[in-house]
Design a protein around this motif. Structure first.
Motif, mmCIF file in Angstrom:
data_model
loop_
_atom_site.group_PDB
_atom_site.id
_atom_site.type_symbol
_atom_site.label_atom_id
_atom_site.label_comp_id
_atom_site.label_asym_id
_atom_site.label_seq_id
_atom_site.Cartn_x
_atom_site.Cartn_y
_atom_site.Cartn_z
ATOM 1 N N GLU A 248 0.851 -1.204 0.000
ATOM 2 C CA GLU A 248 0.000 0.000 0.000
ATOM 3 C C GLU A 248 0.881 1.247 0.000
ATOM 4 O O GLU A 248 1.996 1.247 0.521
ATOM 5 C CB GLU A 248 -0.923 0.015 1.230
ATOM 6 C CG GLU A 248 -0.195 -0.046 2.548
ATOM 7 C CD GLU A 248 -1.060 -0.454 3.734
ATOM 8 O OE1 GLU A 248 -2.105 -1.089 3.520
ATOM 9 O OE2 GLU A 248 -0.668 -0.143 4.869
ATOM 10 N N ALA A 270 0.374 0.125 -7.309
ATOM 11 C CA ALA A 270 -0.731 -0.649 -7.872
ATOM 12 C C ALA A 270 -0.218 -1.741 -8.797
ATOM 13 O O ALA A 270 -0.885 -2.754 -9.021
ATOM 14 C CB ALA A 270 -1.691 0.280 -8.611
ATOM 15 N N ALA A 277 -3.079 -1.294 -2.595
ATOM 16 C CA ALA A 277 -3.835 -0.098 -2.208
ATOM 17 C C ALA A 277 -3.048 1.163 -2.522
ATOM 18 O O ALA A 277 -1.865 1.265 -2.183
ATOM 19 C CB ALA A 277 -4.154 -0.145 -0.712
ATOM 20 N N SER A 278 -3.712 2.130 -3.166
ATOM 21 C CA SER A 278 -3.119 3.431 -3.478
ATOM 22 C C SER A 278 -4.083 4.510 -3.003
ATOM 23 O O SER A 278 -5.201 4.618 -3.512
ATOM 24 C CB SER A 278 -2.879 3.563 -4.987
ATOM 25 O OG SER A 278 -1.930 2.619 -5.440
ATOM 26 N N SER A 317 -8.470 1.477 -2.642
ATOM 27 C CA SER A 317 -7.796 2.679 -3.136
ATOM 28 C C SER A 317 -8.775 3.840 -3.196
ATOM 29 O O SER A 317 -9.991 3.632 -3.231
ATOM 30 C CB SER A 317 -7.199 2.421 -4.531
ATOM 31 O OG SER A 317 -6.254 1.371 -4.498
#
Length: 447
Positions: A248, A270, A277-278, A317
């Motif tokens: 992340e 990503a 997770a971004s 995200s």
């Protein structure tokens, strides 16, 4: 324009910590659901050893290795065949990581509590360690570097690198994994992945040629949910670094940030996994719009665009708008990102206010990609909000602090009545008697 990142607006106020944590984007990883699936694998490896491991390799990795341990000659051959630019990059990564981790080594400390009474804290390395390097959607020689360097700096004598067997490489790990091990001076590499790798590291076994595969004391390194579940099941028999989840990135940015940089950095993480997770936290709606536009442009030019689109558009995200930097800091502290970039005015001052992050990357020229490879920092970091209470991999991961207590007769006599008083208060009189026995079981020593 269709945007990849969902958007939340907290400009009206940041909720209380409990509510905030529950509403932030977060990758889901249900380790509990997988634990019962890996238990039979672990039990099978415990009971049947290498034969079970090779069968699982054939089943899960679609290749049956001739043996678990990779011949030392194969490590040298892989290094000799490595592209010179890649080798130079690995050498730079190793050199910088060694520079940083060398300063983490603790020294023994002796404290004189009273005349004749000392407590020494000795730092003793774990004897033997298993270091896991994933081999799924990508190959990670950098993870070999990040695991091996701090273990070596701590003084660990026995190192085993585990990585899944690859069908295209005759049942051995990827050649870059072997090359990285060779560069680091590690000559024990096992071609085994998944839960069966953690089980074999925990229980040990005998290879197909009769070579012993000794068990380890600690297992470190990232892996998929099956590796994580196996770590959970076997914790206690072995030490573990953490239950690593999907990667992340969090970015705290204001109007001064360059949307090209922000979008590129969100994409970079990503790229790891569809579940990666971004998260962007920003005070600037204009920046958020510009980042959305950049993502629409940049994602289409990437090699793994489908994987990236899935990750960016997933519930893990998103973009979060906040009223000011104080609110932004509250949000990123609640999120406790594995990787946190600060792309704001006076980024160093803002970074100094952050409490919760696996690693912090300050300003426009410190992207997460630098930390992944050549910053000198370690990229094995806590995920899933665990940065609120846990640290990344370091020399300390491989050290144990042992207190050595050394009191003279006079020093013990001086405090004996306090020991007896506390022992009796806790209804453990034999504890007090253990002190009294040193003085002929007489009461006159009590002052």
């Amino acid at each position: 324009m269709t945007t990849l990142l969902s958007r939340s607006d907290l400009r009206g106020g940041v909720p209380a910590p409990a509510e905030l944590r529950s509403m932030l984007p977060r990758a889901e990883m249900n380790v509990d659901a997988v634990v019962e699936k890996v238990r039979p694998i672990i039990d099978d490896v415990r009971d049947r050893g290498v034969e079970a491991v090779l069968e699982y390799g054939e089943r899960f990795d679609r290749v049956r290795s001739e043996s678990v341990r990779v011949p030392t000659a194969a490590l040298r051959e892989a290094l000799e065949a490595t592209d010179p630019q890649v080798r130079a990059a690995l050498e730079t990564s190793i050199e910088r990581a060694r520079t940083v981790h060398a300063d983490q080594r603790r020294t023994d400390t002796t404290t004189q509590v009273v005349p004749g009474g000392t407590v020494t804290e000795r730092w003793v390395p774990v004897a033997r360690v298993g270091l896991y390097a994933p081999g799924g959607l990508a190959v990670y020689p950098s993870s070999v570097v990040m695991n091996v360097v701090p273990a070596q700096a701590a003084g660990v004598e026995g190192l085993v690198v585990c990585s899944p067997p690859q069908q295209e490489f005759d049942g051995r790990p990827h050649p870059l994994i072997l090359a990285a091990a060779a560069l680091l001076g590690v000559d024990e590499v096992w071609a085994v992945g998944g839960a069966q790798a953690v089980a074999l590291l925990a229980y040990g076994g005998t290879d197909t040629d009769g070579t012993p595969l000794d068990p380890v004391d600690t297992v470190t390194g990232p892996g998929n949910v099956f590796v994580t579940a196996a770590k959970r099941v076997l914790r206690g028999r072995i030490g573990i670094d953490s239950e690593a989840g999907t990667t992340e990135i969090g970015i705290l940015a204001d109007h001064t940030a360059d949307p090209v940089h922000v979008a590129a950095d969100l994409i970079s993480q990503a790229e790891h996994d569809p579940s990666a997770a971004s998260v962007l936290v920003t005070t600037s709606p204009e920046l958020a719009d510009a980042v959305d536009a950049e993502l629409a442009t940049q994602v289409g030019t990437t090699k793994h665009d489908e994987r990236i689109r899935t990750a960016l558009s997933g519930p893990q995200s998103g973009t979060i708008l906040v009223a000011d930097l104080d609110a932004g800091i509250a949000v990123v502290d609640a999120y406790a990102a594995e990787h946190l970039e600060i792309q704001t005015a006076d980024a160093s001052a803002v970074a100094a206010r952050i409490r919760n992050a696996g690693a912090i990357f300050v300003g426009p020229h410190s992207p997460v990609s630098l930390g992944d490879y050549c910053a000198g920092s370690n990229h094995v970091l806590p995920t899933g909000g665990c940065a609120r209470h846990s640290s990344g991999l370091s020399v300390q991961t491989f050290l144990r602090g042992i207190h050595v207590v050394d009191y003279s007769e006079d020093a013990l006599r001086e405090v004996a009545d306090r020991v007896v008083a506390l022992a009796e208060a806790e209804d453990l009189p034999a504890h007090g008697q253990a002190v009294a026995a040193r003085f002929g079981n007489r009461r006159e020593w009590v002052k």
